[in-house]
Design a protein around this motif. Structure first.
Motif, PDB file in Angstrom:
ATOM      1  N   SER A 156      21.978  46.358  24.749  1.00  0.00           N
ATOM      2  CA  SER A 156      22.639  45.238  25.418  1.00  0.00           C
ATOM      3  C   SER A 156      21.791  43.967  25.336  1.00  0.00           C
ATOM      4  O   SER A 156      22.336  42.865  25.264  1.00  0.00           O
ATOM      5  N   ASN A 157      20.475  44.109  25.288  1.00  0.00           N
ATOM      6  CA  ASN A 157      19.646  42.916  25.168  1.00  0.00           C
ATOM      7  C   ASN A 157      19.802  42.241  23.811  1.00  0.00           C
ATOM      8  O   ASN A 157      19.803  41.014  23.715  1.00  0.00           O
ATOM      9  N   ILE A 158      19.940  43.060  22.769  1.00  0.00           N
ATOM     10  CA  ILE A 158      20.187  42.472  21.453  1.00  0.00           C
ATOM     11  C   ILE A 158      21.495  41.695  21.483  1.00  0.00           C
ATOM     12  O   ILE A 158      21.590  40.570  20.995  1.00  0.00           O
ATOM     13  N   GLY A 159      22.510  42.305  22.115  1.00  0.00           N
ATOM     14  CA  GLY A 159      23.797  41.620  22.228  1.00  0.00           C
ATOM     15  C   GLY A 159      23.690  40.329  23.012  1.00  0.00           C
ATOM     16  O   GLY A 159      24.214  39.290  22.601  1.00  0.00           O
ATOM     17  N   LEU A 160      22.987  40.378  24.145  1.00  0.00           N
ATOM     18  CA  LEU A 160      22.868  39.187  24.980  1.00  0.00           C
ATOM     19  C   LEU A 160      22.102  38.082  24.268  1.00  0.00           C
ATOM     20  O   LEU A 160      22.486  36.910  24.309  1.00  0.00           O
ATOM     21  N   GLU A 161      21.042  38.463  23.592  1.00  0.00           N
ATOM     22  CA  GLU A 161      20.243  37.456  22.879  1.00  0.00           C
ATOM     23  C   GLU A 161      21.098  36.776  21.827  1.00  0.00           C
ATOM     24  O   GLU A 161      21.108  35.546  21.712  1.00  0.00           O
TER      25      GLU A 161
END
Lengths: 301, 331, 320, 314
Positions: A227-232
């Motif tokens: 999810s962090n990759i997505g958010l970034e």
């Protein structure tokens, strides 16, 4: 029946707990999809970090006005963007940057979240009450907006600053999870026993309780990575991720807000979109397989 | 002699665990007569609850072989619709954990009424409510009109167990299965609930299967007792016979290990109850837990056989069995 | 229940105050103040200083905070120095657009999520469940903005079934049927993209809620009463699992806010999200503050609403 | 000489409600309890759930905060701030109810048993292993088990590992909180026998907490019956079981299922009779709050909670 069920359940729990890490591993390898995903991830990571090591980043981000918006060719495998920059190169660098930030933020927010959750859950009572109100507040805030505002007002904006801002608003999920687990765990007799044996709180939290929730931590952090990759990439897409000079996957996608690019120049944004999807699916597959391994109930079906 | 109410014949109930089916109930044959209490005793993992669930047809994923005849129908092969007509009507069950066995979001009255809605569809609303309140009174709940519209979390464990009993006896079932009905309760409450079950059995004249791990409960309640070990019945007898002249080594060991006061040392049964996956599938399943008796004294394929009228034992090893302590004293 | 609600309210107020303090502090950290946008850079510093004094900009921070909060409560968010108009006026029309977008997205979410969650929970571990799981699987991994871009590409540009930007076709008279239809048409694609992606968590939540409830002891009690499978399912399992969902939508507000920021940007939809991004890029900070404050308050109140609804439908909280 | 002397022990838990988590009331889990245990004896605390019996044990060992009262252990007042906590900890150990959760599943048996040693004694690795070996032998397990994990053992074995950990520091008093109630009957016997054996061997004193009157009767020298945080009756095994004075004790004893089926009707009638007395003479035994009265002595060792003038009525 109940009694029997409970007994076997607790036996099973204990069994998978004690050799948790090893079981996580065997389960991961047994799950074909997860194994393929893991291998793919490793290949991408090695490839991306390897190539970007040899590649000249300045060369890639240099504007070349004579080769704007070129479709894929021999010279530019994935064509060029509005600045005549090589899309393939940007894709590699972007993937590397997105992954790096993903790892850093996941790690930092993991550390904060785990400590916060363990302390709140273990001590309970007033400490827990206060910490949880803080957490509630952070969690209810619209994450994206605050990151954007912070990013726009920080004076010398760097990758470090971005990671810190990102981390500041993304540790709550794991903290809540760890806290609820720690609350259960501290009621167990082995924690009580350690107290009567004269072991210090610090040791009990990190030596006794933490190992017992290590698989949960690993699983959650893996899923958080996705999810962090997505958010970034979402933030970069909006223009509030990395500084302009460092491309990210989201940056490439943001070119698609130009209708011309969206409609006619697929080579600029589709590869980045596919890359994000692949990364997120692969990381999730690994994470879900790990979770299945820890969740005995799910394994039983 | 009372008429046979329930007849279980060579029942085998298996569950799928990881790689194959394992029988939790293996070759169980027993009968329950009208107006009697059959106690089934066993430790955890003996398959006693799995047996009860089989009789009620409550297993959703189990493989069942053999027959369970009740009221002329074979529960193993009966259709879902027919089964539903029987459950809650001709046969009913009391569960172990009163804290979880009631729907937390439904009023007590509604949960009891449901049995009438299902099996007495012509009953008017008014009569239904009267009947429910009457039932609550019958199981000893004070202020039934008030409790009628309360939710489970407002009642104590003992009161909730009374509600569950009210649900079970609502349609005056011919067969009542009580699965560890008092295990989750305190002793004084246990005594009250057991006395209640006994009194109710007299009023509605039903057959009762009482499942428990507590030999004392059986001694106080049952007419006949079946002792289960590792999925099988090892001994069935009249309750007086069983406590006075137990035959099977397991029964005798169990009785010896109970603290009754007076003994210096309690008898210890060696080893542990084997888990479902690791059951010995051949021979006497208790064989390896009697260290002072060789394997040769056990039968190869023990079957439950009648040794005196109404007294059944599995395996003939009991003929050679005496306690080691007794042996050493003799020597 | 009243006790619970009051307690919940007591938690909410500090949250709101904390939010306002946070935003106020952010505003202080932001370059420029209320005067920056108004004054002509050629005016000499002394006059500016005079103006500042008059506007109360030289007061200590806490007095400024109180002035600001006082204004906010009366609906005064200050002046936008970009558009040279009160922020309140600027927000007014945008907020209506975003409101309708959110409502539409929420409706879509429930239309999609509840049936899917119910099916996949009831028939868990069947082909139906697996195909729904396939959808949630992809949905979880797909960032909203990529999905919205793809929808726009396919249905907006390629097939041209839906408009690719704006909130209503130009030149239509408000109040006419055509106007309303056009607005709806503009809403569908953005709302659908939010719904399809956000739905995923609701589907999963409902599914696991149902699967959990299925294994509860009281379900066995119901079966032992002789209730048919469908009755067990409808009366006992579904009722108990839908309860938390009923209260779920308040929490969805936070998700909706995130969604609108992306979607409005991609579909050039003139709402609060777009206004927010524009204002940040143009450093129009009084507008930014107003938007963050409103969205933040909406999220806090949404969570409050959820908890209150839950306390009303769950007897375990209602009767204590 | 008494090793543990508890005087007027009170442990109250605050009930917090209202807007600001104000303490509006207290649950009086333990409400004025006094007793003493002689060295080498086994003292049983009996009661139903919520009686406060476990809270006493947890209070004495420091897992629960003591509201007021005095606890003198081995001649030292452990409720006072300046007492040497470390020394007390060493001599006061606990055995827990659930053999599955009381051992950390992530630790080897060696680390589990060595935990108290590491906290209190500076031993070299070699000495430590030797001590653990001795302890394992004492509880009847071979030293090969040292590197195994708890899940590789049965419930009874685990409970013995828990005992090994508790006796590692050679304590004087062991608090056993329902040590066998999570075990099957056949395994119960094993653990109970073993507890008696090491008591003789090491000269231990037990504070034995249980809800099971049968086991208490078998295991203890002296017992007390608790109800809602207060003592109802205290005495030797013979006194309590053969001559119960308080209605609650009678009720408790009559509720124990008799192992002889021939007695069932007698038992049933007895329970009816006790219930009748309970209903009719409730206020002779319980005050207006439903709590027991203060203790009065019947004999030198036998104490009962009765109202002052009830004897005259008797």
């Amino acid at each position: 029946m109940e009694l029997d069920k409970k007994e076997t359940q607790s036996q099973q729990n204990m069994e998978h707990n004690s050799t948790g890490l090893r079981i996580l591993w065997t389960e991961l390898v047994r799950d074909k999809l997860a194994l393929v995903s893991l291998i793919m991830l490793i290949v991408i990571v090695v490839f991306v970090y390897g190539i970007s090591f040899v590649m000249d980043q300045d060369e890639i981000v240099k504007v070349d006005l004579f080769s704007i918006h070129e479709p894929p060719s021999k010279e530019f495998i994935l064509g060029t963007d509005y600045g005549g920059r090589d899309v393939f190169g940007q894709l590699i660098i972007g993937t590397r940057n997105s992954l790096s930030i993903g790892f850093i933020v996941t790690f930092l927010s993991g550390v904060i979240g785990v400590i916060f959750g363990l302390v709140a859950g273990y001590f309970g009572g007033h400490i827990d009450n206060i910490l949880m109100r803080v957490l509630d507040f952070f969690q209810v805030l619209p994450f994206i907006m605050l990151v954007i505002v912070f990013v726009s007002i920080v004076p010398n904006y760097t990758i470090v600053a971005f990671s810190l801002i990102f981390t500041a608003f993304s540790w709550m999920g794991i903290a809540r999870l760890i806290r609820s687990k720690a609350l259960q765990e501290k009621e167990l007799d082995y924690v009580q026993a350690s107290k009567t044996l004269g072991t210090s709180h610090f040791k009990i939290i990190f030596r006794e309780v933490m190992p017992n929730i290590s698989s949960l931590i690993i699983v959650t952090m893996t899923l958080n990575l996705a999810s962090n990759i997505g958010l970034e990439s979402g933030l970069s897409f909006l223009g509030f991720g990395f500084p302009e000079s460092t491309p990210s996957l989201g940056t490439l996608l943001s070119y698609a807000t130009n209708p011309q690019t969206l409609e006619n120049r697929w080579w600029i944004w589709v590869p980045a979109a596919v890359m994000i999807l692949v990364l997120m699916l692969a990381v999730r597959n690994v994470g879900e397989a790990l979770r299945r391994a820890t969740d005995a109930r799910q394994r039983k079906g | 002699m009372n008429r046979k109410l329930l007849e279980v014949k060579n029942l085998k109930t298996s569950f799928y665990i990881n790689d194959g089916y394992y029988a939790a109930v293996d070759d169980v044959t027993l009968t329950v007569n009208e107006n009697e209490i059959l106690g089934i005793v066993g430790e955890s993992g003996s398959g006693k609850s799995a047996l009860a669930f089989s009789v009620m047809g409550l297993h959703t994923r189990a493989k069942m072989e053999g027959n369970i005849f009740f009221n002329g129908k074979d529960i193993v092969n009966v259709s879902k619709a027919d089964l539903n007509k029987m459950r809650g009507n001709e046969m009913a069950m009391i569960f172990q954990d009163p804290l979880t066995a009631l729907n937390p979001l439904m009023e007590i009255g509604a949960q009891i009424s449901e049995t009438f809605i299902l099996h007495r569809p012509n009953m008017t609303k008014k009569i239904r409510k009267d009947r429910v309140i009457e039932l609550l009174k019958m199981v000893g709940i004070p202020r039934p009109e008030y409790v009628y519209s309360q939710f489970p979390h407002e009642l104590s464990g003992g009161m909730r167990q009374r509600v569950i009993i009210a649900i079970a006896i609502a349609n005056q079932p011919k067969l009542l299965i009580a699965d560890e009905p008092t295990t989750a309760l305190d002793v004084t409450i246990q005594a009250q609930i057991l006395d209640l079950i006994r009194e109710l059995k007299e009023t509605i004249e039903s057959g009762v299967i009482l499942i428990t791990h507590d030999l004392g409960v059986v001694a106080e309640m049952a007419d006949r007792v079946a002792v289960m070990y590792a999925g099988q019945i090892v001994e069935i007898a009249n309750v007086y016979t069983l406590f006075k002249r137990p035959l099977h080594p397991y029964t005798r060991s169990l009785l010896h290990s109970m603290p009754t006061g007076g003994q210096d040392k309690l008898h210890v049964i060696n080893g542990i109850v084997p888990s479902l996956k690791h059951l010995p599938r051949k021979g006497c399943r208790f064989a390896h837990r009697i260290p002072w008796m060789g394997a040769e004294t056990h039968e190869e394929n023990p079957i439950l056989h009648e040794v005196e009228p109404g007294h059944y034992v599995r395996c003939t090893c009991y003929k050679n069995f005496s306690f080691q302590e007794d042996e050493s004293k003799e020597a | 229940m009243w006790k619970f609600i009051v307690r919940r309210l007591v938690i909410t107020f500090p949250q709101l105050i904390l939010l306002s303090v946070l935003i106020f502090l952010l505003a202080q950290a932001m370059p420029g103040d209320a005067l920056t946008g108004l004054v002509d850079p050629n005016i000499d510093p002394e006059t500016i200083e005079e103006q500042r004094e008059k506007l109360g900009l030289n007061k200590p921070w806490y007095e400024k905070y109180i002035d600001w909060v006082g204004g906010v409560v009366q609906g005064d968010f200050g002046q936008s120095f970009r558009y040279k108009m009160p922020v309140t006026d600027l927000i007014e029309e945008r907020i209506v657009n975003t409101f309708w977008l959110s409502v539409t997205a929420l409706i879509f979410t429930y239309i999609i999520a509840v049936p899917l969650g119910m099916i996949s929970g009831r028939y868990n571990d069947t082909i139906l469940d697996s195909s729904i799981a396939g959808y949630t699987y992809i949905g979880f991994a797909t960032p909203l903005f990529i999905f919205a871009l793809v929808l726009l590409w396919i249905f907006g540009f390629h097939f041209q079934w839906f408009p690719t930007g704006g909130s209503v076709a130009p030149g239509l008279e408000p109040g006419t049927l055509e106007y309303v239809m056009s607005r709806i048409q503009h809403l569908i694609l953005p709302a659908l993209s939010i719904a399809i992606i956000q739905t995923v968590s609701t589907v999963q939540y409902l599914r696991s809620e149902i699967v959990d409830t299925k294994q509860k002891d009281f379900v066995i009690t119901a079966r032992a009463k002789g209730a048919s499978e469908s009755r067990v399912y409808n009366r006992h399992i579904l009722r108990n699992s839908l309860l938390p969902i009923a209260a779920f939508f308040g929490y969805e507000i936070t998700m909706l806010i995130t969604g609108t920021i992306f979607v409005e940007q991609i579909f050039s939809f003139p709402g609060m999200g777009q206004l927010f991004i524009e204002s940040v890029l143009q450093r129009d900070f009084s507008v930014v503050n107003a938007v963050v404050l409103l969205f933040g308050a909406a999220a806090i109140l949404g969570a409050l609403l959820s908890d209150i609804i839950l306390s009303m439908v769950d007897p375990r909280i209602r009767i204590k | 000489m008494s090793i543990l002397e508890v005087t007027n022990l009170k442990i109250h838990f605050p009930i917090k409600t209202g807007l600001f988590n104000r303490t509006v009331n207290h649950i009086k889990a333990v409400d004025g309890v006094s007793f003493q245990i002689e060295q080498g004896k086994t003292y049983g605390l009996v009661g139903e759930s919520g009686s406060g019996k476990s809270t006493i044990g947890r209070g004495v060992i420091g897992l629960e905060k003591i509201t007021s009262g005095k606890v003198i252990f081995n001649g030292v007042d452990i409720t006072s701030k300046n007492s040497n906590r470390k020394e007390i900890r060493k001599n006061l150990q606990m055995i827990f109810q659930d053999p599955y959760s009381s051992l950390n599943p992530r630790k080897r048996i060696l680390d589990i048993i060595a935990e108290p040693l590491r906290n209190f004694e500076k031993l070299t690795k070699k000495e430590e292993i030797k001590r653990v070996e001795e302890l394992l032998e004492l509880v009847g397990l071979s030293k090969e088990n040292m590197m195994k994990y708890p899940h590789q053992f049965s419930g009874g074995q685990r409970q013995r590992i828990g005992v090994a950990r508790a006796i590692a520091l050679k304590p004087k008093l062991i608090i056993a909180d329902e040590p066998v109630s999570a075990l099957d009957v056949s395994v119960q016997a094993q653990v109970l026998n073993f507890l008696q054996d090491i008591q003789k061997e090491l000269g231990l004193t037990y504070l034995f907490i249980s809800h099971d009157l049968g086991i208490v009767k078998h295991f203890c020298d002296e017992i007390s019956i608790m109800y809602k945080g207060r003592y109802v009756e205290q005495g030797t095994i013979e006194e309590i079981f053969n001559n119960p004075q308080h209605i609650y004790t009678k009720r408790l004893i009559s509720a124990i299922p008799d192992m002889n089926p021939s007695n069932r009707d007698k038992q049933f009638r007895l329970r009816k009779k006790v219930q009748q007395e309970f209903d009719q003479r409730y206020h002779d035994y319980f005050d207006s709050e439903g709590l027991a009265y203060g203790l009065k002595s019947v004999s030198e060792t036998h104490l009962v909670a009765l109202q002052e003038d009830v004897e005259k009525v008797w």
